[in-house]
Design an enzyme around this catalytic site. Structure first.
Site, short mmCIF file in Angstrom:
data_model
loop_
_atom_site.label_atom_id
_atom_site.label_comp_id
_atom_site.label_asym_id
_atom_site.label_seq_id
_atom_site.Cartn_x
_atom_site.Cartn_y
_atom_site.Cartn_z
N GLY A 16 35.74 37.93 54.75
CA GLY A 16 36.87 38.23 55.63
C GLY A 16 36.55 39.14 56.80
O GLY A 16 37.43 39.85 57.29
N ARG A 69 44.04 17.54 46.28
CA ARG A 69 43.82 18.38 47.45
C ARG A 69 45.15 18.67 48.18
O ARG A 69 45.42 19.78 48.60
CB ARG A 69 42.86 17.65 48.40
CG ARG A 69 42.03 18.54 49.27
CD ARG A 69 41.07 17.69 50.08
NE ARG A 69 39.78 17.54 49.45
CZ ARG A 69 38.77 18.41 49.56
NH1 ARG A 69 38.91 19.49 50.29
NH2 ARG A 69 37.63 18.19 48.97
N MET A 94 36.58 27.90 53.25
CA MET A 94 35.54 26.92 52.93
C MET A 94 36.05 25.64 52.27
O MET A 94 35.31 24.97 51.55
CB MET A 94 34.47 27.58 52.04
CG MET A 94 33.78 28.77 52.70
SD MET A 94 33.05 28.38 54.31
CE MET A 94 31.63 27.42 53.77
N VAL A 96 37.69 21.82 52.93
CA VAL A 96 38.01 20.79 53.93
C VAL A 96 39.49 20.45 53.80
O VAL A 96 40.01 20.33 52.69
CB VAL A 96 37.14 19.53 53.70
CG1 VAL A 96 37.60 18.38 54.58
CG2 VAL A 96 35.67 19.86 53.97
N ASN A 111 40.05 27.27 64.02
CA ASN A 111 38.92 27.51 63.12
C ASN A 111 37.81 28.18 63.91
O ASN A 111 37.71 28.01 65.14
CB ASN A 111 38.40 26.18 62.56
CG ASN A 111 37.25 26.36 61.59
OD1 ASN A 111 37.29 27.24 60.73
ND2 ASN A 111 36.20 25.57 61.73
N HIS A 113 33.55 28.55 63.94
CA HIS A 113 32.34 27.91 63.41
C HIS A 113 31.12 28.60 64.00
O HIS A 113 31.07 28.82 65.22
CB HIS A 113 32.35 26.43 63.78
CG HIS A 113 31.20 25.66 63.22
ND1 HIS A 113 31.14 25.26 61.90
CD2 HIS A 113 30.03 25.26 63.79
CE1 HIS A 113 29.99 24.63 61.69
NE2 HIS A 113 29.31 24.62 62.82
N GLU A 178 31.42 36.27 66.88
CA GLU A 178 32.62 35.69 66.26
C GLU A 178 33.76 36.69 66.31
O GLU A 178 34.91 36.34 66.58
CB GLU A 178 32.35 35.29 64.80
CG GLU A 178 31.38 34.15 64.64
CD GLU A 178 31.22 33.73 63.18
OE1 GLU A 178 32.23 33.67 62.46
OE2 GLU A 178 30.08 33.46 62.77
C1 GRF Z 1 31.37 33.15 59.43
O1 GRF Z 1 30.14 32.84 60.06
C2 GRF Z 1 32.35 32.03 59.67
O2 GRF Z 1 32.21 31.46 60.93
C3 GRF Z 1 31.92 31.10 58.59
O3 GRF Z 1 31.81 31.94 57.47
C4 GRF Z 1 31.20 33.14 57.91
C5 GRF Z 1 31.80 34.34 57.18
O4 GRF Z 1 33.02 34.70 57.74
N1 GRF Z 1 32.75 29.94 58.51
P1 GRF Z 1 33.95 35.91 57.26
O5 GRF Z 1 33.10 37.17 57.19
O6 GRF Z 1 34.47 35.56 55.87
O7 GRF Z 1 35.00 36.00 58.29
#
Ligand code: GRF
Length: 221
Positions: A16, A69, A94, A96, A111, A113, A178
């Site tokens: 997070g 899902r 994580m 889909v 999102n 990435h 990010e």
């Molecule tokens: C980050 O690189 C995000 O882009 C990816 O997971 C990683 C961890 O993110 N999808 P966070 O620390 O849980 O925000």
């Protein structure tokens, strides 16, 4: 109306750190919004603690408790809609998502990435970048579409790939960016400045900014 700020829902699966960046930029007023709800699909992760520390409602909806899902997604949507969120941010989430969930939040689902999409979608992204030998990688914030890691791009940050990089080193360098571009994208959304036109995002901007070129290795080598 007493609260004119944008209510944001954040979905997480792990540490997070992007959630934390959004929390901090809401707290200091950079984003004209508030995080109304955090949902984690994993119990016991650091992101849950981050939300609790900030006094933000947080709930665990464990996907393993659902046989379909869509049932999992409907449980999340019920909570998000009850919290009145205008924007949903996937932040290290994580799972889909089905076309049902994506359609339900069409145009208000973001999102992040850790690559310069459309290069290197999917998993093991930094490994992909290292193996491809690219000189630059980075991060992308995009609206979510039904194709994984596609959808209209809001913001990107570029970082160099350095000769000694391994996956952790490159990941750390990307993560710093990010934490800058996710709050930027959320701010622009909350300010109503993003317009999706086809697969492009047009941004209301008061002025033209100068062109910027990045060259790696530096021409000074
Ligand atoms: C980050 O690189 C995000 O882009 C990816 O997971 C990683 C961890 O993110 N999808 P966070 O620390 O849980 O925000």
């Amino acid at each position: 109306m007493t609260d004119r700020s944008c209510a944001i829902g954040v979905l997480i699966s792990g540490s997070g750190s992007n959630l934390q960046a959004l929390i901090d930029r809401c707290a200091d007023g950079t984003i004209p919004g508030r995080i109304a709800l955090v949902i984690s699909n994993n119990p016991g992760v650091l992101g849950i603690e981050r939300a609790q520390r900030a006094g933000i409602p947080v709930t665990v909806i464990d996907h393993r408790g659902f046989d379909r899902r869509e049932a999992f997604e409907q449980a999340m949507a019920r909570e998000l809609d009850a919290a009145g969120v205008a924007l949903v941010c996937l932040a290290g989430f994580m799972r889909v998502l089905t076309s049902w969930f994506v359609g339900h939040y069409q145009g208000r689902l973001l999102n992040i990435h850790p690559a310069l999409l459309p290069a290197f979608p999917g998993l093991h992204v930094q490994q992909q970048a290292l193996e491809a030998g690219v000189r630059f990688s980075g991060a992308t914030v995009h609206f979510v579409s039904t194709t994984v890691d596609a959808g209209p791009i809001v913001a990107q940050a570029v970082v160099p790939v350095l000769p000694d990089d391994d996956v952790p080193a490159l990941s750390r360098r990307i993560l710093v960016q990010e934490h800058r571009i996710y709050p930027l994208a959320a701010r622009l959304f909350a300010q109503g400045r993003l317009h999706i036109v086809g697969n492009r995002v047009l941004i209301d901007t008061p002025r033209e900014l100068p062109d910027q070129a990045l060259i790696n290795p530096s021409p000074r080598v």
